[in-house]
Design a protein around this motif. Structure first.
Motif, PDB file in Angstrom:
ATOM      1  N   CYS A  97      44.926  53.437  30.239  1.00  0.00           N
ATOM      2  CA  CYS A  97      45.418  52.121  29.863  1.00  0.00           C
ATOM      3  C   CYS A  97      45.910  51.395  31.106  1.00  0.00           C
ATOM      4  O   CYS A  97      46.709  51.938  31.875  1.00  0.00           O
ATOM      5  N   LEU A  98      45.453  50.165  31.293  1.00  0.00           N
ATOM      6  CA  LEU A  98      45.783  49.398  32.494  1.00  0.00           C
ATOM      7  C   LEU A  98      46.155  47.970  32.096  1.00  0.00           C
ATOM      8  O   LEU A  98      45.410  47.301  31.393  1.00  0.00           O
ATOM      9  N   THR A  99      47.344  47.536  32.551  1.00  0.00           N
ATOM     10  CA  THR A  99      47.834  46.205  32.213  1.00  0.00           C
ATOM     11  C   THR A  99      48.212  45.442  33.466  1.00  0.00           C
ATOM     12  O   THR A  99      48.947  45.960  34.318  1.00  0.00           O
ATOM     13  N   PHE A 100      47.707  44.216  33.585  1.00  0.00           N
ATOM     14  CA  PHE A 100      48.105  43.293  34.647  1.00  0.00           C
ATOM     15  C   PHE A 100      48.710  42.060  33.989  1.00  0.00           C
ATOM     16  O   PHE A 100      48.038  41.365  33.220  1.00  0.00           O
ATOM     17  N   LYS A 101      49.975  41.775  34.289  1.00  0.00           N
ATOM     18  CA  LYS A 101      50.645  40.614  33.718  1.00  0.00           C
ATOM     19  C   LYS A 101      51.247  39.769  34.832  1.00  0.00           C
ATOM     20  O   LYS A 101      52.057  40.270  35.622  1.00  0.00           O
ATOM     21  N   ASN A 102      50.850  38.512  34.887  1.00  0.00           N
ATOM     22  CA  ASN A 102      51.341  37.590  35.924  1.00  0.00           C
ATOM     23  C   ASN A 102      51.159  38.163  37.322  1.00  0.00           C
ATOM     24  O   ASN A 102      52.043  38.047  38.188  1.00  0.00           O
ATOM     25  N   CYS A 103      50.033  38.802  37.542  1.00  0.00           N
ATOM     26  CA  CYS A 103      49.781  39.444  38.835  1.00  0.00           C
ATOM     27  C   CYS A 103      48.894  38.570  39.723  1.00  0.00           C
ATOM     28  O   CYS A 103      48.058  37.796  39.235  1.00  0.00           O
ATOM     29  N   ASP A 104      49.082  38.733  41.013  1.00  0.00           N
ATOM     30  CA  ASP A 104      48.239  38.066  42.012  1.00  0.00           C
ATOM     31  C   ASP A 104      47.153  39.056  42.414  1.00  0.00           C
ATOM     32  O   ASP A 104      47.395  40.007  43.150  1.00  0.00           O
ATOM     33  N   ILE A 105      45.953  38.816  41.932  1.00  0.00           N
ATOM     34  CA  ILE A 105      44.850  39.753  42.168  1.00  0.00           C
ATOM     35  C   ILE A 105      43.561  38.958  42.349  1.00  0.00           C
ATOM     36  O   ILE A 105      43.283  38.023  41.588  1.00  0.00           O
ATOM     37  N   GLU A 126      46.881  39.686  31.282  1.00  0.00           N
ATOM     38  CA  GLU A 126      47.700  38.663  30.648  1.00  0.00           C
ATOM     39  C   GLU A 126      48.238  37.677  31.678  1.00  0.00           C
ATOM     40  O   GLU A 126      48.888  38.064  32.641  1.00  0.00           O
ATOM     41  N   SER A 127      47.941  36.413  31.478  1.00  0.00           N
ATOM     42  CA  SER A 127      48.477  35.326  32.307  1.00  0.00           C
ATOM     43  C   SER A 127      48.177  35.521  33.791  1.00  0.00           C
ATOM     44  O   SER A 127      49.034  35.263  34.641  1.00  0.00           O
ATOM     45  N   CYS A 128      46.984  35.975  34.112  1.00  0.00           N
ATOM     46  CA  CYS A 128      46.542  36.101  35.515  1.00  0.00           C
ATOM     47  C   CYS A 128      45.572  34.952  35.806  1.00  0.00           C
ATOM     48  O   CYS A 128      44.346  35.143  35.892  1.00  0.00           O
ATOM     49  N   LYS A 129      46.092  33.749  35.940  1.00  0.00           N
ATOM     50  CA  LYS A 129      45.244  32.561  36.007  1.00  0.00           C
ATOM     51  C   LYS A 129      44.365  32.542  37.250  1.00  0.00           C
ATOM     52  O   LYS A 129      43.234  32.046  37.209  1.00  0.00           O
ATOM     53  N   ASP A 130      44.879  33.067  38.365  1.00  0.00           N
ATOM     54  CA  ASP A 130      44.095  33.019  39.604  1.00  0.00           C
ATOM     55  C   ASP A 130      42.803  33.833  39.501  1.00  0.00           C
ATOM     56  O   ASP A 130      41.811  33.526  40.161  1.00  0.00           O
ATOM     57  N   LEU A 131      42.830  34.852  38.668  1.00  0.00           N
ATOM     58  CA  LEU A 131      41.667  35.713  38.525  1.00  0.00           C
ATOM     59  C   LEU A 131      40.512  34.990  37.833  1.00  0.00           C
ATOM     60  O   LEU A 131      39.340  35.263  38.102  1.00  0.00           O
ATOM     61  N   PHE A 132      40.849  34.058  36.942  1.00  0.00           N
ATOM     62  CA  PHE A 132      39.820  33.377  36.151  1.00  0.00           C
ATOM     63  C   PHE A 132      39.533  31.953  36.631  1.00  0.00           C
ATOM     64  O   PHE A 132      38.599  31.311  36.146  1.00  0.00           O
ATOM     65  N   MET A 133      40.321  31.450  37.566  1.00  0.00           N
ATOM     66  CA  MET A 133      40.253  30.034  37.901  1.00  0.00           C
ATOM     67  C   MET A 133      38.883  29.623  38.449  1.00  0.00           C
ATOM     68  O   MET A 133      38.354  28.555  38.113  1.00  0.00           O
ATOM     69  N   SER A 134      38.272  30.446  39.255  1.00  0.00           N
ATOM     70  CA  SER A 134      36.986  30.070  39.860  1.00  0.00           C
ATOM     71  C   SER A 134      35.834  30.162  38.873  1.00  0.00           C
ATOM     72  O   SER A 134      34.796  29.528  39.046  1.00  0.00           O
ATOM     73  N   GLY A 135      35.990  30.959  37.838  1.00  0.00           N
ATOM     74  CA  GLY A 135      34.919  31.165  36.869  1.00  0.00           C
ATOM     75  C   GLY A 135      33.821  32.086  37.353  1.00  0.00           C
ATOM     76  O   GLY A 135      32.791  32.250  36.673  1.00  0.00           O
ATOM     77  N   ARG A 136      34.009  32.741  38.508  1.00  0.00           N
ATOM     78  CA  ARG A 136      32.972  33.588  39.097  1.00  0.00           C
ATOM     79  C   ARG A 136      33.201  35.078  38.856  1.00  0.00           C
ATOM     80  O   ARG A 136      32.399  35.896  39.308  1.00  0.00           O
TER      81      ARG A 136
END
Length: 666
Positions: A97-105, A126-136
């Motif tokens: 089980c692996l959880t990333f919440k509000n992480c910079d990754i 959860e709430s890792c916006k930088d990970l999804f922002m580029s859409g790539r």
């Protein structure tokens, strides 16, 4: 002579988690026993606001070099960089089980992590916006090959990610063919049919060309349809899902849900709930809390059709009345019920509903902020003998010295009790010293009422507030005399101390509670979480007795207890060896001696709140931030300080930048 390993494991099964953790620090054999597989599979490594690197001082190095293999990791507000690749190389194959919440990754590091975790069963981003922002993310054939080993993934949570799109979701689910649990809570999920027509023209294969601009319910629904035999749990909380969408979802062929969460979905209507109860009769857990459009009609259908329901949350469904609540008696398997903040529910609805007959199945009951009186609480206590958790906070007229006595008599299995802001409760109710043994029938419940007729005959020349202060002082004195005169075995009242297994207690805002209760009613070896905020009559004398009799406290809230001084905090930090969180906000008599005591004795403290403590210097707060375990310090903004009644407008002290990450200014 050492006990056999199997015997140690057997004994440790009877210990609560905090005790088992402390026992593991005794010796190596106990450490290994406390980390046996039966315990280890539920343990989670939490890394919160930690600095992670490849250096030996990094917290991850401890687990990387440990002989114990941990399977569950939770990263919260940390930076995940390629410096940690060595950790994933060594520990990744064992992570379940692996959880990333509000992480910079970054994307590259994330893909590398997935590649190194082939046995992953649960992934929460959860709430890792930088990970999804580029859409790539996961784009391209090469990246796809890296994550094709997620065949064991059963649970996927993408909650709180505003940049999630159909294309991103598609890349995840292609790598995980047997998903059973999906969480879209807090995502910008779009339900408008116009968007579907715009991005998915007719005769378009949506799985070959998913939208890279929006996340649509239509695409999610098509995935659920194609995997209906696998999907068992769905979470759409805090989204715009409406009755029509829920109806369409419920009617999916071969879909048999066990869990559905649509918490805080304001667009949800009775239409969707009716379809849900018709087509998803296998549901065991349902959360429709804060869905303001849900009415009695929905509740009637839920109780008639979802007979297997074990967990039900309808918090703040304000349109629900007694007409719907009376149907709850039909849910024979219900173990957990939350009907808090439903303002139209009264004693009559509970009497004909969950209290229609004795119910030994219900264990968790939340009645926060209901319009009940004390007869309702007495009725609940008599009809629900096996409650483990009970929340009666803000039931101001229901929780009295009389009704609380009945709870102490009948609910001896309670491990969680919350009566926050029930200010009619006094020392008499908590200690059970309302009447002497000779004054009551042995078979009747003891009601802690005071005969104050003698005070009513006197003319009081002060204000009403002053009269109440005098009455409280007399009440405290009388109860203290009773407690000193009688032993615990020589009176027939029911004390809070009867709840031997109590672990969580919230009596915040109960301002009639004094040192008398802390001295004579608090004896809990397993108490972990205690909230005494706004209990403004307690002092260091009561705190001293409390600390000696409740040594397992980890979370202690003393907000706005302005009678506490440094001596009280010294008692706390010396006696509570397991203390992790201490809230002292508004305790304005505390000085720097408090922080010196914390620095000297708190070896495991993680959270400290000293906002509003005007005599505590910001310089010392910064210095205490260097404690290795402390990750959060809350303090007031530096500004003009008052010295001898005069404002000192000298410049605010200079803070150390390295420590500022731990400090939150309010």
């Amino acid at each position: 002579m050492e006990l056999p390993f199997e015997v140690l494991i057997y004994l440790f099964k009877y210990l609560p988690k905090p005790d088992r953790k402390s026992a593991s620090e005794t010796c190596r054999s106990w450490y290994l026993a406390a980390n046996a597989h039966c315990f280890l599979k539920n343990k989670v490594v939490v890394l919160y606001k930690s600095i992670l690197s490849d250096e030996e001082s990094s917290p991850l190095k401890i687990f990387e070099n440990s002989p114990i293999i941990y399977s569950n990791y939770y990263f919260n507000e940390v930076e995940i960089s390629n410096k940690l690749n060595e950790f994933w190389d060594r520990a990744g194959e064992n992570i379940k089980c692996l959880t990333f919440k509000n992480c910079d990754i970054c994307e590259k590091v994330f893909v590398y992590i997935l590649q190194k975790c082939p046995t992953l069963e649960s992934l929460n981003i959860e709430s890792c916006k930088d990970l999804f922002m580029s859409g790539r993310l996961l784009e391209g054939r090469s990246d796809g090959l890296l994550v094709n080993n997620l065949d064991n993934l059963r649970s996927l949570s993408l909650s709180g990610n505003q940049y999630l799109t159909d294309a991103l979701f598609s890349r995840f689910v292609k790598a995980a063919p047997v998903l059973q649990h999906l969480n879209f809570s807090g995502c910008s999920l779009q339900f408008h049919l116009g968007l579907v027509k715009k991005f998915y023209p007719s005769c378009t294969n949506i799985f070959e060309n998913p939208s890279e601009s929006v996340l649509t319910f239509y695409f999610v629904l098509q995935f659920i349809i194609s995997h209906a035999n696998y999907i068992k749990s769905l979470q759409f909380s805090n989204t715009l899902i409406d009755g029509a969408a829920l109806k369409t979802l419920s009617e999916v062929e071969n879909l048999k849900l066990n869990t559905l969460e649509v918490h805080f979905c304001d667009q949800l209507t009775n239409t969707g709930i009716l379809a849900l109860t018709t087509h998803q009769a296998s549901l065991k857990e349902l959360d429709i809390g804060l869905c303001s459009r849900v009415t009695d009609q929905s509740l009637v259908h839920i109780c008639n059709n979802l007979v297997n329901l074990e967990y039900f949350n309808m918090q703040r469904c304000r349109a629900v009345t007694d007409l719907g609540i009376v149907e709850l008696y039909k849910l024979k398997k219900l173990k957990s019920l939350n009907i808090s903040q439903c303002e139209l529910i009264t004693n009559n609805g509970l009497e004909k509903g969950i209290c229609a007959e004795e119910n030994s199945t219900l264990e968790d009951l939340d009645l926060n902020s209901l319009n009940l009186d004390q007869t309702g609480v007495i009725m609940i206590s008599e009809k629900l003998p096996n409650l483990r958790s009970l929340d009666l906070s803000y039931c101001v007229h229901a929780v009295t010295d009389t009704s609380i006595q009945v709870i102490f008599k009948n609910q001896i299995l309670l491990h969680t009790l919350r009566i926050s802001h029930c200010d009619e409760v006094s020392d008499a109710g908590l200690t059970g010293m309302g009447k002497l043994q000779t004054e009551v029938d042995d078979d009747a419940p003891i009601m802690s009422n005071y005969d104050e007729a003698q005070t009513h005959n006197k003319i009081h020349l002060g204000s009403r507030a002053e009269e109440e202060i005098v009455r409280d002082a007399k009440r405290k004195r009388d109860v203290m005399r009773m407690c000193e005169k009688l032993s615990m075995d020589s009176y027939t009242g029911y004390s809070l101390a009867r709840l031997k297994g109590l672990r969580v207690l919230d009596i915040s805002g109960c301002n009639r509670i004094t040192d008398v209760s802390l001295t004579y009613a608090f004896t809990f070896k397993e108490l972990v979480n205690l909230n005494l905020s706004k209990c403004q009559q307690i002092t260091h004398e009561g705190i001293g007795h409390l600390v000696r009799n409740c040594p397992s406290i980890e979370y202690f809230n003393l907000t706005d207890c302005f009678n506490l001084k440094d001596d009280a905090v010294k008692e706390i930090v010396r006696g509570l060896r397991r203390l992790q969180q201490l809230e002292l906000r508004g305790c304005n008599q505390l000085t720097d001696k408090t922080l010196e005591a914390v620095r000297s004795h708190c070896k495991g403290l993680k959270f400290l709140d000293v906002q509003g403590c005007r005599y505590i210097s910001p310089e010392l707060v910064c210095a205490i931030g260097s404690l290795p375990t402390l990750h959060t310090v809350l303090m007031s903004k530096p500004g003009p300080y008052i010295t001898d009644g005069v404002k000192n407008r000298s410049p605010a002290p200079t803070f150390l930048p390295a420590l500022m990450r731990k400090l939150r200014l309010h």
